[in-house]
Write an enzyme that holds these catalytic residues in place. Structure first.
Site, mmCIF file in Angstrom:
data_model
loop_
_atom_site.group_PDB
_atom_site.id
_atom_site.type_symbol
_atom_site.label_atom_id
_atom_site.label_comp_id
_atom_site.label_asym_id
_atom_site.label_seq_id
_atom_site.Cartn_x
_atom_site.Cartn_y
_atom_site.Cartn_z
ATOM 1 C CB SER A 135 -0.993 -0.093 1.138
ATOM 2 O OG SER A 135 -1.691 1.370 1.487
ATOM 3 C CE LYS A 161 -4.732 -0.013 0.582
ATOM 4 N NZ LYS A 161 -5.165 -0.918 1.546
ATOM 5 C CE LYS A 163 -3.610 3.859 2.176
ATOM 6 N NZ LYS A 163 -5.033 3.371 2.712
ATOM 7 C CG ASP A 188 -7.552 2.460 0.767
ATOM 8 O OD1 ASP A 188 -8.733 2.847 0.628
ATOM 9 O OD2 ASP A 188 -7.018 1.985 1.546
ATOM 10 C CD GLU A 213 -8.560 -0.807 0.736
ATOM 11 O OE1 GLU A 213 -7.514 -1.347 -0.158
ATOM 12 O OE2 GLU A 213 -8.448 -0.790 1.925
ATOM 13 C CG ASP A 238 -10.131 -0.889 5.252
ATOM 14 O OD1 ASP A 238 -10.392 -1.358 6.261
ATOM 15 O OD2 ASP A 238 -9.128 -0.345 4.947
ATOM 16 C CE LYS A 262 -7.006 -2.229 6.724
ATOM 17 N NZ LYS A 262 -7.039 -0.796 6.830
ATOM 18 N N GLY A 290 -3.935 -4.182 6.156
ATOM 19 C CA GLY A 290 -3.042 -3.970 7.340
ATOM 20 C C GLY A 290 -3.179 -2.525 7.932
HETATM 21 O O1 OSB Z 1 -7.088 1.870 4.635
HETATM 22 O O2 OSB Z 1 -6.039 0.090 4.474
HETATM 23 C C1 OSB Z 1 -5.967 1.394 4.970
HETATM 24 C C2 OSB Z 1 -2.824 2.023 6.797
HETATM 25 C C3 OSB Z 1 -3.461 2.418 7.914
HETATM 26 C C4 OSB Z 1 -4.767 2.793 8.028
HETATM 27 C C5 OSB Z 1 -5.573 2.428 6.856
HETATM 28 C C6 OSB Z 1 -4.936 1.856 6.033
HETATM 29 C C7 OSB Z 1 -3.769 1.737 5.788
HETATM 30 C C8 OSB Z 1 -2.986 1.295 4.674
HETATM 31 C C9 OSB Z 1 -1.598 0.553 4.935
HETATM 32 O O3 OSB Z 1 -3.362 0.892 3.569
HETATM 33 C C10 OSB Z 1 -1.587 -1.002 5.164
HETATM 34 C C11 OSB Z 1 -0.313 -1.491 5.560
HETATM 35 O O4 OSB Z 1 0.668 -1.441 4.814
HETATM 36 O O5 OSB Z 1 -0.298 -1.986 6.713
HETATM 37 MG MG MG Z 2 -7.992 0.883 3.222
#
Ligand code: OSB
Ligand code: MG
Length: 368
Positions: A135, A161, A163, A188, A213, A238, A262, A290
Protein backbone atom coordinates in the site's frame (compact mmCIF):
# COMPACT_ATOMS: atom_id res chain seq x y z
CA UNK A 1 -7.10 -21.98 30.73
CA UNK A 2 -6.34 -19.42 33.41
CA UNK A 3 -5.42 -15.79 32.73
CA UNK A 4 -3.41 -14.63 35.72
CA UNK A 5 -2.06 -11.29 34.54
CA UNK A 6 -2.35 -8.63 31.87
CA UNK A 7 0.26 -6.04 30.95
CA UNK A 8 -0.30 -3.16 28.58
CA UNK A 9 2.77 -1.38 27.21
CA UNK A 10 2.35 1.67 25.01
CA UNK A 11 5.22 2.27 22.60
CA UNK A 12 5.89 5.06 20.13
CA UNK A 13 7.59 3.94 16.94
CA UNK A 14 8.89 6.12 14.09
CA UNK A 15 7.83 4.94 10.61
CA UNK A 16 10.54 4.67 7.95
CA UNK A 17 8.33 6.55 5.50
CA UNK A 18 5.83 9.38 5.58
CA UNK A 19 2.46 7.72 4.99
CA UNK A 20 -0.02 10.13 3.47
CA UNK A 21 -3.64 9.11 2.91
CA UNK A 22 -6.82 11.09 2.30
CA UNK A 23 -7.33 11.22 6.08
CA UNK A 24 -3.92 12.55 7.08
CA UNK A 25 -0.18 12.04 7.29
CA UNK A 26 1.38 9.42 9.54
CA UNK A 27 5.08 9.49 10.47
CA UNK A 28 4.93 7.34 13.59
CA UNK A 29 2.63 4.98 15.43
CA UNK A 30 1.45 5.01 19.01
CA UNK A 31 1.01 1.30 19.68
CA UNK A 32 -0.59 -0.31 22.72
CA UNK A 33 0.79 -3.82 23.13
CA UNK A 34 -1.08 -6.32 25.28
CA UNK A 35 0.56 -9.26 27.05
CA UNK A 36 -1.74 -11.85 28.65
CA UNK A 37 -0.06 -14.29 31.04
CA UNK A 38 -1.29 -17.65 32.27
CA UNK A 39 -0.11 -21.23 32.87
CA UNK A 40 3.50 -19.99 32.63
CA UNK A 41 2.98 -18.67 29.10
CA UNK A 42 2.43 -15.31 27.38
CA UNK A 43 0.15 -14.26 24.53
CA UNK A 44 0.54 -11.03 22.57
CA UNK A 45 -1.57 -8.59 20.61
CA UNK A 46 -1.37 -5.00 19.45
CA UNK A 47 -3.99 -2.29 19.14
CA UNK A 48 -4.44 -0.77 15.69
CA UNK A 49 -6.65 2.12 16.77
CA UNK A 50 -5.20 5.54 15.97
CA UNK A 51 -4.17 8.39 18.27
CA UNK A 52 -7.04 10.48 16.85
CA UNK A 53 -10.21 9.02 15.29
CA UNK A 54 -9.26 9.54 11.64
CA UNK A 55 -9.73 6.00 10.31
CA UNK A 56 -12.66 4.72 12.38
CA UNK A 57 -13.91 6.11 15.71
CA UNK A 58 -11.56 4.20 17.99
CA UNK A 59 -8.60 5.93 19.64
CA UNK A 60 -5.65 4.72 21.70
CA UNK A 61 -6.79 6.73 24.74
CA UNK A 62 -10.28 5.26 24.53
CA UNK A 63 -8.93 1.73 24.19
CA UNK A 64 -6.59 2.14 27.19
CA UNK A 65 -9.51 3.30 29.32
CA UNK A 66 -11.69 0.37 28.25
CA UNK A 67 -8.90 -2.16 28.75
CA UNK A 68 -7.99 -0.86 32.19
CA UNK A 69 -11.46 -0.25 33.58
CA UNK A 70 -13.71 -2.75 31.81
CA UNK A 71 -12.22 -5.48 29.59
CA UNK A 72 -9.14 -6.65 31.49
CA UNK A 73 -10.74 -6.71 34.97
CA UNK A 74 -13.34 -9.01 33.43
CA UNK A 75 -10.91 -11.52 31.93
CA UNK A 76 -7.95 -11.52 34.34
CA UNK A 77 -8.11 -13.98 37.25
CA UNK A 78 -10.54 -16.31 35.51
CA UNK A 79 -10.53 -19.59 33.62
CA UNK A 80 -11.51 -19.53 29.95
CA UNK A 81 -12.47 -22.65 27.98
CA UNK A 82 -11.64 -21.15 24.57
CA UNK A 83 -11.20 -17.85 22.65
CA UNK A 84 -14.92 -17.71 21.76
CA UNK A 85 -15.74 -17.53 25.49
CA UNK A 86 -13.45 -14.51 25.89
CA UNK A 87 -15.09 -12.80 22.90
CA UNK A 88 -18.54 -13.60 24.30
CA UNK A 89 -17.63 -12.01 27.64
CA UNK A 90 -16.76 -8.74 25.86
CA UNK A 91 -19.70 -8.84 23.45
CA UNK A 92 -22.18 -7.01 25.76
CA UNK A 93 -19.99 -3.91 25.46
CA UNK A 94 -21.04 -2.02 22.36
CA UNK A 95 -18.70 -1.29 19.49
CA UNK A 96 -14.98 -0.83 20.07
CA UNK A 97 -13.99 -3.90 18.04
CA UNK A 98 -10.30 -2.88 17.92
CA UNK A 99 -10.04 -2.67 21.71
CA UNK A 100 -11.90 -5.98 22.08
CA UNK A 101 -9.64 -7.51 19.44
CA UNK A 102 -6.56 -6.83 21.55
CA UNK A 103 -7.88 -9.10 24.29
CA UNK A 104 -9.28 -11.74 21.95
CA UNK A 105 -6.15 -11.90 19.79
CA UNK A 106 -3.74 -12.04 22.74
CA UNK A 107 -5.84 -14.88 24.12
CA UNK A 108 -5.74 -16.76 20.80
CA UNK A 109 -1.94 -16.50 20.89
CA UNK A 110 -1.80 -17.68 24.51
CA UNK A 111 -4.29 -20.46 23.76
CA UNK A 112 -2.33 -21.67 20.74
CA UNK A 113 0.93 -21.66 22.72
CA UNK A 114 -0.81 -23.60 25.50
CA UNK A 115 -1.82 -26.24 22.93
CA UNK A 116 1.67 -26.10 21.36
CA UNK A 117 0.16 -25.37 17.98
CA UNK A 118 0.83 -22.60 15.47
CA UNK A 119 -2.11 -20.20 15.37
CA UNK A 120 -2.79 -20.78 11.67
CA UNK A 121 -3.55 -24.45 12.30
CA UNK A 122 -6.08 -23.71 15.05
CA UNK A 123 -7.74 -21.13 12.79
CA UNK A 124 -8.07 -23.65 9.95
CA UNK A 125 -5.39 -22.27 7.62
CA UNK A 126 -4.41 -24.14 4.47
CA UNK A 127 -1.10 -22.55 3.41
CA UNK A 128 2.23 -21.56 4.92
CA UNK A 129 2.92 -18.57 2.71
CA UNK A 130 0.50 -15.78 1.92
CA UNK A 131 0.53 -13.59 -1.21
CA UNK A 132 1.28 -9.92 -0.49
CA UNK A 133 1.28 -6.54 -2.16
CA UNK A 134 2.05 -3.05 -0.88
CA UNK A 135 0.00 0.00 0.00
CA UNK A 136 1.71 3.19 -1.17
CA UNK A 137 0.79 6.58 0.30
CA UNK A 138 0.29 9.78 -1.64
CA UNK A 139 3.72 10.85 -2.98
CA UNK A 140 5.26 14.23 -3.82
CA UNK A 141 4.66 13.89 -7.55
CA UNK A 142 3.86 11.46 -10.36
CA UNK A 143 7.49 10.69 -11.16
CA UNK A 144 8.22 9.60 -7.58
CA UNK A 145 5.07 7.50 -7.53
CA UNK A 146 5.94 5.64 -10.71
CA UNK A 147 9.47 5.06 -9.43
CA UNK A 148 8.23 3.70 -6.10
CA UNK A 149 5.76 1.39 -7.85
CA UNK A 150 8.57 0.05 -10.04
CA UNK A 151 10.80 -0.61 -7.02
CA UNK A 152 8.11 -2.68 -5.29
CA UNK A 153 7.19 -4.60 -8.43
CA UNK A 154 10.87 -5.48 -8.81
CA UNK A 155 10.88 -6.76 -5.23
CA UNK A 156 8.17 -9.18 -6.31
CA UNK A 157 5.12 -7.66 -4.64
CA UNK A 158 2.06 -9.02 -6.37
CA UNK A 159 -0.20 -5.98 -6.24
CA UNK A 160 0.27 -2.25 -5.86
CA UNK A 161 -2.34 -0.20 -4.01
CA UNK A 162 -2.22 3.56 -4.51
CA UNK A 163 -3.79 5.94 -2.03
CA UNK A 164 -6.03 8.45 -3.80
CA UNK A 165 -8.09 11.52 -2.93
CA UNK A 166 -9.87 14.19 -4.97
CA UNK A 167 -7.13 15.94 -6.95
CA UNK A 168 -4.75 12.96 -6.68
CA UNK A 169 -6.57 10.21 -8.49
CA UNK A 170 -7.04 9.94 -12.26
CA UNK A 171 -3.66 11.43 -13.18
CA UNK A 172 -1.67 9.20 -10.80
CA UNK A 173 -3.51 6.05 -11.89
CA UNK A 174 -3.02 6.99 -15.56
CA UNK A 175 0.73 7.53 -15.05
CA UNK A 176 1.27 4.27 -13.16
CA UNK A 177 -0.89 2.28 -15.56
CA UNK A 178 1.01 3.68 -18.54
CA UNK A 179 4.35 2.68 -16.99
CA UNK A 180 3.13 -0.77 -15.88
CA UNK A 181 0.37 -1.97 -18.22
CA UNK A 182 0.25 -5.49 -16.73
CA UNK A 183 0.57 -4.81 -12.98
CA UNK A 184 -2.20 -5.66 -10.54
CA UNK A 185 -3.21 -2.15 -9.49
CA UNK A 186 -5.78 -0.96 -6.97
CA UNK A 187 -6.67 2.36 -5.35
CA UNK A 188 -7.77 3.21 -1.80
CA UNK A 189 -9.66 6.45 -1.16
CA UNK A 190 -10.21 6.00 2.60
CA UNK A 191 -13.66 7.57 2.32
CA UNK A 192 -12.58 10.73 0.48
CA UNK A 193 -15.51 10.83 -1.99
CA UNK A 194 -19.28 11.16 -1.95
CA UNK A 195 -21.86 9.60 -4.23
CA UNK A 196 -22.12 12.92 -6.10
CA UNK A 197 -18.60 12.21 -7.44
CA UNK A 198 -19.64 8.91 -9.03
CA UNK A 199 -18.74 10.13 -12.53
CA UNK A 200 -15.17 10.92 -11.50
CA UNK A 201 -14.84 7.49 -9.88
CA UNK A 202 -16.36 5.82 -12.95
CA UNK A 203 -13.56 7.41 -15.01
CA UNK A 204 -11.22 4.98 -13.20
CA UNK A 205 -12.93 2.06 -14.98
CA UNK A 206 -10.67 2.42 -18.02
CA UNK A 207 -7.49 1.66 -16.01
CA UNK A 208 -8.25 -1.98 -15.33
CA UNK A 209 -7.98 -1.78 -11.54
CA UNK A 210 -8.57 -4.95 -9.53
CA UNK A 211 -10.86 -2.94 -7.23
CA UNK A 212 -11.52 0.50 -5.76
CA UNK A 213 -11.18 0.44 -1.97
CA UNK A 214 -13.52 2.39 0.33
CA UNK A 215 -14.43 5.34 -1.90
CA UNK A 216 -17.35 6.58 0.26
CA UNK A 217 -18.05 7.21 3.95
CA UNK A 218 -16.32 5.05 6.56
CA UNK A 219 -19.62 3.75 7.97
CA UNK A 220 -21.61 3.50 4.74
CA UNK A 221 -23.02 0.48 2.93
CA UNK A 222 -26.01 1.75 0.93
CA UNK A 223 -24.31 4.53 -1.06
CA UNK A 224 -21.56 2.08 -1.99
CA UNK A 225 -24.25 -0.20 -3.44
CA UNK A 226 -25.58 2.74 -5.46
CA UNK A 227 -22.06 3.61 -6.59
CA UNK A 228 -21.32 -0.01 -7.57
CA UNK A 229 -24.32 0.19 -9.91
CA UNK A 230 -22.46 2.93 -11.79
CA UNK A 231 -18.98 1.35 -11.78
CA UNK A 232 -17.59 -1.61 -13.70
CA UNK A 233 -14.61 -1.91 -11.31
CA UNK A 234 -15.48 -3.90 -8.16
CA UNK A 235 -15.72 -1.96 -4.93
CA UNK A 236 -13.68 -3.31 -2.01
CA UNK A 237 -14.87 -2.27 1.44
CA UNK A 238 -12.45 -1.71 4.31
CA UNK A 239 -13.64 0.81 6.96
CA UNK A 240 -17.32 -0.11 6.50
CA UNK A 241 -16.78 -3.77 7.43
CA UNK A 242 -16.70 -4.10 11.21
CA UNK A 243 -18.43 -7.47 11.61
CA UNK A 244 -19.73 -10.52 9.78
CA UNK A 245 -23.11 -8.79 9.74
CA UNK A 246 -21.84 -5.70 7.92
CA UNK A 247 -19.96 -8.03 5.54
CA UNK A 248 -23.18 -9.90 4.77
CA UNK A 249 -25.08 -6.67 4.25
CA UNK A 250 -22.37 -5.33 1.93
CA UNK A 251 -22.33 -8.48 -0.19
CA UNK A 252 -26.11 -8.93 -0.17
CA UNK A 253 -26.72 -5.31 -1.25
CA UNK A 254 -24.00 -5.32 -3.89
CA UNK A 255 -22.03 -2.62 -2.05
CA UNK A 256 -18.84 -4.66 -2.40
CA UNK A 257 -17.43 -7.36 -4.64
CA UNK A 258 -14.31 -7.77 -2.52
CA UNK A 259 -13.62 -7.42 1.21
CA UNK A 260 -10.49 -6.16 2.92
CA UNK A 261 -10.42 -8.08 6.21
CA UNK A 262 -8.50 -6.57 9.09
CA UNK A 263 -8.61 -8.96 12.01
CA UNK A 264 -8.40 -6.14 14.55
CA UNK A 265 -11.00 -3.94 12.79
CA UNK A 266 -13.67 -6.62 13.13
CA UNK A 267 -12.97 -7.54 16.77
CA UNK A 268 -10.52 -10.42 16.45
CA UNK A 269 -9.87 -13.81 14.89
CA UNK A 270 -13.29 -15.31 15.55
CA UNK A 271 -15.18 -12.53 13.79
CA UNK A 272 -12.52 -12.27 11.04
CA UNK A 273 -13.07 -15.95 10.31
CA UNK A 274 -16.84 -15.36 10.15
CA UNK A 275 -16.30 -12.46 7.71
CA UNK A 276 -14.14 -14.81 5.63
CA UNK A 277 -16.87 -17.47 5.77
CA UNK A 278 -19.59 -15.02 4.72
CA UNK A 279 -17.50 -13.92 1.73
CA UNK A 280 -16.94 -17.55 0.74
CA UNK A 281 -20.67 -18.22 0.94
CA UNK A 282 -21.13 -15.36 -1.57
CA UNK A 283 -18.22 -16.72 -3.62
CA UNK A 284 -16.34 -13.44 -3.14
CA UNK A 285 -12.61 -13.04 -2.52
CA UNK A 286 -11.11 -11.48 0.60
CA UNK A 287 -7.64 -10.21 1.33
CA UNK A 288 -5.76 -9.32 4.50
CA UNK A 289 -5.46 -5.61 5.13
CA UNK A 290 -2.98 -3.86 7.37
CA UNK A 291 -2.74 -0.95 9.81
CA UNK A 292 1.04 -0.41 9.66
CA UNK A 293 1.43 -3.11 12.29
CA UNK A 294 4.50 -4.01 14.29
CA UNK A 295 5.60 -7.65 14.16
CA UNK A 296 2.94 -8.54 16.73
CA UNK A 297 -0.14 -7.54 14.72
CA UNK A 298 1.59 -8.47 11.47
CA UNK A 299 2.21 -12.03 12.69
CA UNK A 300 -1.45 -12.36 13.72
CA UNK A 301 -2.56 -11.10 10.30
CA UNK A 302 -0.27 -13.48 8.44
CA UNK A 303 -1.62 -16.46 10.37
CA UNK A 304 -5.22 -15.39 9.68
CA UNK A 305 -4.47 -14.94 5.96
CA UNK A 306 -3.73 -18.66 5.59
CA UNK A 307 -7.47 -19.40 5.39
CA UNK A 308 -8.62 -20.56 1.94
CA UNK A 309 -10.64 -17.45 1.01
CA UNK A 310 -7.61 -15.13 1.08
CA UNK A 311 -6.97 -15.47 -2.63
CA UNK A 312 -5.99 -11.84 -3.33
CA UNK A 313 -2.62 -10.38 -2.26
CA UNK A 314 -2.84 -8.56 1.09
CA UNK A 315 -1.14 -5.51 2.64
CA UNK A 316 1.01 -7.54 5.07
CA UNK A 317 4.32 -6.67 3.43
CA UNK A 318 7.80 -6.99 4.99
CA UNK A 319 8.13 -5.49 8.47
CA UNK A 320 11.45 -3.94 7.44
CA UNK A 321 9.57 -1.63 5.03
CA UNK A 322 7.98 0.05 8.05
CA UNK A 323 10.49 -0.17 10.91
CA UNK A 324 14.18 0.44 11.33
CA UNK A 325 13.76 -1.85 14.31
CA UNK A 326 10.70 -3.94 15.17
CA UNK A 327 9.37 -4.82 18.64
CA UNK A 328 9.68 -8.55 17.87
CA UNK A 329 12.89 -10.54 17.52
CA UNK A 330 11.90 -12.44 14.37
CA UNK A 331 12.13 -10.83 10.93
CA UNK A 332 8.85 -10.93 9.00
CA UNK A 333 10.05 -10.65 5.43
CA UNK A 334 8.31 -11.42 2.16
CA UNK A 335 10.20 -12.88 -0.79
CA UNK A 336 8.85 -13.04 -4.30
CA UNK A 337 5.55 -11.57 -3.11
CA UNK A 338 5.01 -14.34 -0.57
CA UNK A 339 5.10 -13.85 3.19
CA UNK A 340 6.03 -16.98 5.12
CA UNK A 341 4.00 -17.73 8.23
CA UNK A 342 6.16 -17.38 11.38
CA UNK A 343 6.96 -20.86 12.71
CA UNK A 344 6.52 -22.12 16.25
CA UNK A 345 3.59 -22.18 18.64
CA UNK A 346 1.09 -19.30 18.76
CA UNK A 347 1.86 -16.39 16.45
CA UNK A 348 5.50 -17.49 16.34
CA UNK A 349 7.15 -14.24 17.44
CA UNK A 350 8.72 -13.07 20.70
CA UNK A 351 9.03 -9.56 22.14
CA UNK A 352 12.30 -7.62 22.20
CA UNK A 353 11.86 -6.24 25.71
CA UNK A 354 15.10 -4.26 25.69
CA UNK A 355 13.89 -2.29 22.67
CA UNK A 356 10.34 -2.02 24.01
CA UNK A 357 11.65 -0.48 27.24
CA UNK A 358 13.47 2.13 25.12
CA UNK A 359 10.41 3.22 23.14
CA UNK A 360 7.87 2.78 25.92
CA UNK A 361 5.72 5.81 26.75
CA UNK A 362 3.27 4.30 29.22
CA UNK A 363 1.25 1.31 30.28
CA UNK A 364 -0.10 -0.59 33.26
CA UNK A 365 -0.42 -4.08 34.72
CA UNK A 366 -3.30 -5.94 36.24
CA UNK A 367 -3.26 -9.26 38.07
CA UNK A 368 -6.02 -11.44 39.34
O1 OSB B 1 -6.93 1.95 4.51
O2 OSB B 1 -5.89 0.12 4.35
C1 OSB B 1 -5.99 1.25 4.83
C2 OSB B 1 -2.86 2.02 6.88
C3 OSB B 1 -3.43 2.63 7.98
C4 OSB B 1 -4.79 2.82 8.03
C5 OSB B 1 -5.60 2.39 6.97
C6 OSB B 1 -5.05 1.77 5.87
C7 OSB B 1 -3.66 1.61 5.81
C8 OSB B 1 -2.96 1.07 4.66
C9 OSB B 1 -1.59 0.48 4.87
O3 OSB B 1 -3.40 1.10 3.54
C10 OSB B 1 -1.63 -0.97 5.13
C11 OSB B 1 -0.29 -1.45 5.62
O4 OSB B 1 0.69 -1.35 4.88
O5 OSB B 1 -0.23 -1.95 6.75
MG1 MG C 1 -8.10 0.76 3.19
Amino acid sequence: MHISEAEVVVVELPLKFRFETSFGVQTERLVPLLVLRGEGLEGYAEGVMTRLPRYREETVAGALDLLKNAFLPLVVGRDWPDPEAVAAALAPFRGNPMAKAMVEMAFWDLWARYHEEPLWRLLGGVRQKVPVGVSLGVQKDLRQTVELVGKHLEEGYKRIKLKIKPGWDLQVVAAVREAYPEAHLTVDANSAYTLSQARRLAALDRYNLDYIEQPLAYDDILDHARLQGRLATPICLDESITSARSARQALESGAAGVINVKVARVGGHGEARRVHDVARAFDRPVWMGGMLETGVGRAHNIHAATLPGYVLPGDTSSASRYWEKDVVNEPLEAAGGLMPVPAGPGIGVSLDWAYIDKVRTGGFSLSG
